[in-house]
Design a protein around this motif. Structure first.
Motif, PDB file in Angstrom:
ATOM      1  N   ILE A  42       0.851  -1.257  -0.185  1.00  0.00           N
ATOM      2  CA  ILE A  42      -0.004   0.033  -0.003  1.00  0.00           C
ATOM      3  C   ILE A  42       0.764   1.286  -0.073  1.00  0.00           C
ATOM      4  O   ILE A  42       0.480   2.310  -0.621  1.00  0.00           O
ATOM      5  CB  ILE A  42      -0.973   0.112   1.115  1.00  0.00           C
ATOM      6  CG1 ILE A  42      -2.125  -1.148   1.005  1.00  0.00           C
ATOM      7  CG2 ILE A  42      -1.780   1.218   1.390  1.00  0.00           C
ATOM      8  CD1 ILE A  42      -2.620  -1.418   2.161  1.00  0.00           C
ATOM      9  N   LYS A  43       1.908   1.146   0.746  1.00  0.00           N
ATOM     10  CA  LYS A  43       2.891   2.257   0.685  1.00  0.00           C
ATOM     11  C   LYS A  43       3.297   2.573  -0.446  1.00  0.00           C
ATOM     12  O   LYS A  43       3.551   3.700  -1.059  1.00  0.00           O
ATOM     13  CB  LYS A  43       4.165   1.982   1.719  1.00  0.00           C
ATOM     14  CG  LYS A  43       3.573   2.324   3.436  1.00  0.00           C
ATOM     15  CD  LYS A  43       4.884   2.083   4.113  1.00  0.00           C
ATOM     16  CE  LYS A  43       4.493   2.078   5.662  1.00  0.00           C
ATOM     17  NZ  LYS A  43       5.828   1.886   6.236  1.00  0.00           N
ATOM     18  N   MET A  44       4.073   1.559  -1.351  1.00  0.00           N
ATOM     19  CA  MET A  44       4.444   1.640  -2.485  1.00  0.00           C
ATOM     20  C   MET A  44       3.336   2.462  -3.460  1.00  0.00           C
ATOM     21  O   MET A  44       3.703   3.186  -4.194  1.00  0.00           O
ATOM     22  CB  MET A  44       5.032   0.235  -3.260  1.00  0.00           C
ATOM     23  CG  MET A  44       6.223  -0.080  -2.379  1.00  0.00           C
ATOM     24  SD  MET A  44       6.891  -1.669  -3.106  1.00  0.00           S
ATOM     25  CE  MET A  44       6.611  -1.677  -4.803  1.00  0.00           C
ATOM     26  N   HIS A  45       2.198   1.703  -3.652  1.00  0.00           N
ATOM     27  CA  HIS A  45       1.105   2.395  -4.348  1.00  0.00           C
ATOM     28  C   HIS A  45       1.137   3.817  -4.230  1.00  0.00           C
ATOM     29  O   HIS A  45       0.888   4.607  -4.982  1.00  0.00           O
ATOM     30  CB  HIS A  45       0.076   1.561  -4.111  1.00  0.00           C
ATOM     31  CG  HIS A  45      -1.335   2.272  -5.028  1.00  0.00           C
ATOM     32  ND1 HIS A  45      -1.271   2.104  -6.266  1.00  0.00           N
ATOM     33  CD2 HIS A  45      -2.213   2.911  -4.490  1.00  0.00           C
ATOM     34  CE1 HIS A  45      -2.403   2.715  -6.656  1.00  0.00           C
ATOM     35  NE2 HIS A  45      -3.050   3.254  -5.541  1.00  0.00           N
ATOM     36  N   LEU A  46       0.839   4.076  -2.978  1.00  0.00           N
ATOM     37  CA  LEU A  46       0.678   5.674  -2.573  1.00  0.00           C
ATOM     38  C   LEU A  46       1.773   6.559  -2.932  1.00  0.00           C
ATOM     39  O   LEU A  46       1.421   7.656  -3.369  1.00  0.00           O
ATOM     40  CB  LEU A  46       0.328   5.752  -1.055  1.00  0.00           C
ATOM     41  CG  LEU A  46      -0.891   5.268  -0.354  1.00  0.00           C
ATOM     42  CD1 LEU A  46      -1.049   5.253   1.195  1.00  0.00           C
ATOM     43  CD2 LEU A  46      -2.318   5.694  -1.146  1.00  0.00           C
ATOM     44  N   TRP A  47       2.984   6.282  -2.714  1.00  0.00           N
ATOM     45  CA  TRP A  47       4.121   6.832  -3.404  1.00  0.00           C
ATOM     46  C   TRP A  47       4.297   6.919  -4.573  1.00  0.00           C
ATOM     47  O   TRP A  47       4.984   7.914  -4.825  1.00  0.00           O
ATOM     48  CB  TRP A  47       5.251   6.426  -2.390  1.00  0.00           C
ATOM     49  CG  TRP A  47       5.349   6.981  -1.155  1.00  0.00           C
ATOM     50  CD1 TRP A  47       4.748   8.018  -0.529  1.00  0.00           C
ATOM     51  CD2 TRP A  47       6.047   6.262  -0.028  1.00  0.00           C
ATOM     52  NE1 TRP A  47       4.947   7.809   0.851  1.00  0.00           N
ATOM     53  CE2 TRP A  47       5.592   6.721   1.386  1.00  0.00           C
ATOM     54  CE3 TRP A  47       6.678   4.838   0.012  1.00  0.00           C
ATOM     55  CZ2 TRP A  47       6.054   6.483   2.500  1.00  0.00           C
ATOM     56  CZ3 TRP A  47       7.084   4.435   1.338  1.00  0.00           C
ATOM     57  CH2 TRP A  47       6.828   5.120   2.476  1.00  0.00           C
ATOM     58  N   GLU A  48       3.837   6.073  -5.384  1.00  0.00           N
ATOM     59  CA  GLU A  48       4.137   5.885  -6.999  1.00  0.00           C
ATOM     60  C   GLU A  48       2.985   5.943  -7.585  1.00  0.00           C
ATOM     61  O   GLU A  48       3.108   6.217  -8.697  1.00  0.00           O
ATOM     62  CB  GLU A  48       4.763   4.318  -7.184  1.00  0.00           C
ATOM     63  CG  GLU A  48       6.081   4.181  -6.458  1.00  0.00           C
ATOM     64  CD  GLU A  48       6.639   2.708  -6.929  1.00  0.00           C
ATOM     65  OE1 GLU A  48       5.891   2.043  -7.440  1.00  0.00           O
ATOM     66  OE2 GLU A  48       7.724   2.542  -6.212  1.00  0.00           O
ATOM     67  N   ALA A  49       1.754   6.271  -7.118  1.00  0.00           N
ATOM     68  CA  ALA A  49       0.598   6.414  -7.912  1.00  0.00           C
ATOM     69  C   ALA A  49       0.852   7.902  -8.542  1.00  0.00           C
ATOM     70  O   ALA A  49       1.225   8.751  -8.015  1.00  0.00           O
ATOM     71  CB  ALA A  49      -0.614   6.391  -7.075  1.00  0.00           C
ATOM     72  N   PRO A  50       0.175   7.752 -10.014  1.00  0.00           N
ATOM     73  CA  PRO A  50       0.112   8.999 -10.537  1.00  0.00           C
ATOM     74  C   PRO A  50      -0.912  10.106 -10.035  1.00  0.00           C
ATOM     75  O   PRO A  50      -1.906   9.394  -9.539  1.00  0.00           O
ATOM     76  CB  PRO A  50      -0.177   8.769 -12.080  1.00  0.00           C
ATOM     77  CG  PRO A  50      -0.665   7.337 -12.034  1.00  0.00           C
ATOM     78  CD  PRO A  50      -0.168   6.787 -10.635  1.00  0.00           C
ATOM     79  N   ASN A  51      -0.868  11.191  -9.833  1.00  0.00           N
ATOM     80  CA  ASN A  51      -1.876  12.250  -9.520  1.00  0.00           C
ATOM     81  C   ASN A  51      -2.870  12.509 -10.425  1.00  0.00           C
ATOM     82  O   ASN A  51      -2.708  12.473 -11.696  1.00  0.00           O
ATOM     83  CB  ASN A  51      -1.170  13.547  -9.070  1.00  0.00           C
ATOM     84  CG  ASN A  51      -0.410  13.222  -7.989  1.00  0.00           C
ATOM     85  OD1 ASN A  51      -0.768  12.311  -6.892  1.00  0.00           O
ATOM     86  ND2 ASN A  51       0.680  14.196  -7.788  1.00  0.00           N
TER      87      ASN A  51
END
Length: 51
Positions: A42-51
């Protein structure tokens, strides 16, 4: 899963809350299937997710 959550917490307040809960549960389930740590996934997704 929804019924269990509803019994424990009483109810979901909004449809958005239900969607958010199911999204998180989906990430956790997928991470577990791939042998990954759910919190880290989940952390990886939140940090790498496009805005």
């Amino acid at each position: 899963m929804i019924k269990t959550k509803t019994k424990v917490s009483g109810c979901f307040r909004t449809e958005e809350g239900i969607r958010d809960y199911l999204t998180v549960m989906s990430y956790i389930g997928t991470a577990k299937k791939h042998g990954k740590n759910a919190v880290e996934a989940i952390k990886m997704h939140l940090w790498e997710a496009p805005n």
